[in-house]
Motif scaffolding. Structure first.
Motif, short mmCIF file in Angstrom:
data_model
loop_
_atom_site.label_atom_id
_atom_site.label_comp_id
_atom_site.label_asym_id
_atom_site.label_seq_id
_atom_site.Cartn_x
_atom_site.Cartn_y
_atom_site.Cartn_z
N MET A 1 78.38 4.34 -0.92
CA MET A 1 77.60 5.55 -0.88
C MET A 1 78.38 6.67 -1.52
O MET A 1 79.60 6.75 -1.39
CB MET A 1 77.35 5.95 0.57
CG MET A 1 76.06 5.44 1.14
SD MET A 1 75.62 6.50 2.49
CE MET A 1 75.24 5.34 3.71
N SER A 2 77.64 7.57 -2.09
CA SER A 2 78.31 8.72 -2.69
C SER A 2 78.59 9.76 -1.61
O SER A 2 78.00 9.74 -0.53
CB SER A 2 77.45 9.31 -3.81
OG SER A 2 76.31 9.93 -3.25
N SER A 3 79.49 10.65 -1.91
CA SER A 3 79.88 11.65 -0.92
C SER A 3 78.73 12.59 -0.59
O SER A 3 78.60 13.06 0.54
CB SER A 3 81.09 12.44 -1.41
OG SER A 3 80.78 13.15 -2.57
N SER A 4 77.83 12.89 -1.55
CA SER A 4 76.70 13.77 -1.27
C SER A 4 75.70 13.07 -0.34
O SER A 4 75.10 13.70 0.52
CB SER A 4 76.02 14.22 -2.55
OG SER A 4 75.50 13.12 -3.26
N THR A 5 75.53 11.74 -0.48
CA THR A 5 74.63 10.99 0.40
C THR A 5 75.23 10.93 1.80
O THR A 5 74.51 11.11 2.80
CB THR A 5 74.43 9.56 -0.15
OG1 THR A 5 73.98 9.63 -1.50
CG2 THR A 5 73.40 8.81 0.68
N GLU A 6 76.53 10.70 1.91
CA GLU A 6 77.19 10.68 3.22
C GLU A 6 77.07 12.03 3.91
O GLU A 6 76.82 12.11 5.12
CB GLU A 6 78.66 10.31 3.05
CG GLU A 6 78.90 8.87 2.68
CD GLU A 6 80.37 8.58 2.43
OE1 GLU A 6 81.20 9.52 2.55
OE2 GLU A 6 80.67 7.43 2.12
N LEU A 7 77.23 13.11 3.16
CA LEU A 7 77.10 14.45 3.72
C LEU A 7 75.69 14.70 4.23
O LEU A 7 75.51 15.27 5.30
CB LEU A 7 77.50 15.48 2.67
CG LEU A 7 77.64 16.92 3.15
CD1 LEU A 7 78.64 17.05 4.28
CD2 LEU A 7 78.05 17.82 2.00
N LEU A 8 74.68 14.24 3.49
CA LEU A 8 73.28 14.40 3.90
C LEU A 8 73.02 13.62 5.19
O LEU A 8 72.39 14.13 6.12
CB LEU A 8 72.34 13.93 2.79
CG LEU A 8 70.85 13.99 3.12
CD1 LEU A 8 70.41 15.42 3.38
CD2 LEU A 8 70.04 13.37 2.01
N VAL A 9 73.53 12.40 5.29
CA VAL A 9 73.34 11.58 6.49
C VAL A 9 74.03 12.25 7.69
O VAL A 9 73.46 12.30 8.79
CB VAL A 9 73.89 10.15 6.25
CG1 VAL A 9 73.96 9.37 7.55
CG2 VAL A 9 73.04 9.42 5.23
N LEU A 10 75.23 12.76 7.50
CA LEU A 10 75.92 13.45 8.59
C LEU A 10 75.17 14.70 9.04
O LEU A 10 75.06 14.97 10.24
CB LEU A 10 77.34 13.82 8.16
CG LEU A 10 78.34 12.66 8.05
CD1 LEU A 10 79.66 13.15 7.47
CD2 LEU A 10 78.57 12.04 9.41
N ARG A 11 74.64 15.46 8.10
CA ARG A 11 73.86 16.66 8.45
C ARG A 11 72.60 16.28 9.24
O ARG A 11 72.27 16.92 10.24
CB ARG A 11 73.48 17.43 7.20
CG ARG A 11 74.63 18.18 6.60
CD ARG A 11 74.21 18.94 5.38
NE ARG A 11 75.35 19.65 4.80
CZ ARG A 11 75.33 20.22 3.62
NH1 ARG A 11 74.25 20.17 2.86
NH2 ARG A 11 76.40 20.85 3.18
N LEU A 12 71.89 15.24 8.81
CA LEU A 12 70.69 14.79 9.51
C LEU A 12 71.03 14.27 10.91
O LEU A 12 70.30 14.52 11.87
CB LEU A 12 69.97 13.71 8.70
CG LEU A 12 69.28 14.20 7.42
CD1 LEU A 12 68.72 13.02 6.63
CD2 LEU A 12 68.19 15.19 7.73
N ALA A 13 72.15 13.57 11.03
CA ALA A 13 72.58 13.09 12.35
C ALA A 13 72.91 14.27 13.27
O ALA A 13 72.54 14.27 14.46
CB ALA A 13 73.80 12.18 12.21
N LEU A 14 73.57 15.28 12.77
CA LEU A 14 73.89 16.46 13.56
C LEU A 14 72.62 17.18 14.00
O LEU A 14 72.49 17.58 15.16
CB LEU A 14 74.80 17.41 12.76
CG LEU A 14 75.23 18.68 13.48
CD1 LEU A 14 76.02 18.34 14.75
CD2 LEU A 14 76.05 19.56 12.57
#
Length: 145
Positions: free
Chosen positions: A1-14
């Protein structure tokens, strides 16, 4: 996964965690509001008061009401819930409290005694039904429900 996708997943989880937390708090608060409403209804059903029949030397007017709630101490001392500044009333004269079966009155070993409809209390709590005359020394009250 790219870092922007990981950041989006983390934001949605939060955001999901915050939403779940907010729902839990809202449900807890909603269920907590039901308790006090029931208490207010029960207290309204238990509403009672003393009304002054003969004030003796208290300076009170005949007909002065004293609403009752929970456990209340009666006496001449300013620490009491109901204060009668009369020399015939002891500093800690009596106690009235709500119990499951109704209001209960007890004398606390006062010098001049507590009477219920003319009969002196012996220290054991007696149940009040309504309409009784209660005397704390020379001060006479009527118990009303």
């Amino acid at each position: 996964m790219s870092s922007s996708t990981e950041l989006l997943v983390l934001r949605l989880a939060l955001i999901g965690i915050i939403f779940v937390f907010a729902m839990i708090v809202a449900l807890t608060m909603r269920s907590g509001l039901k308790g006090p409403v029931a208490v207010v209804r029960r207290q309204a059903q238990q509403a009672a008061r003393f009304v002054v029949v003969f004030p003796a030397e208290t300076g009170l007017d005949t007909g002065t009401p004293f609403p009752l709630a929970g456990v209340m101490s009666i006496g001449r001392d300013p620490q009491n819930s109901i204060i009668f500044a009369d020399p015939s009333v002891s500093a800690e004269h009596a106690r009235i409290e709500w119990a499951r079966d109704g209001w209960r009155l007890s004398d606390l070993g006062s010098t001049n005694g507590t009477t219920l409809n003319g009969r002196r209390l012996d220290g054991r709590a007696v149940r009040l039904r309504g309409g009784e005359q209660v005397a704390f020394g020379a001060v006479v009250l009527r118990f009303e429900r």
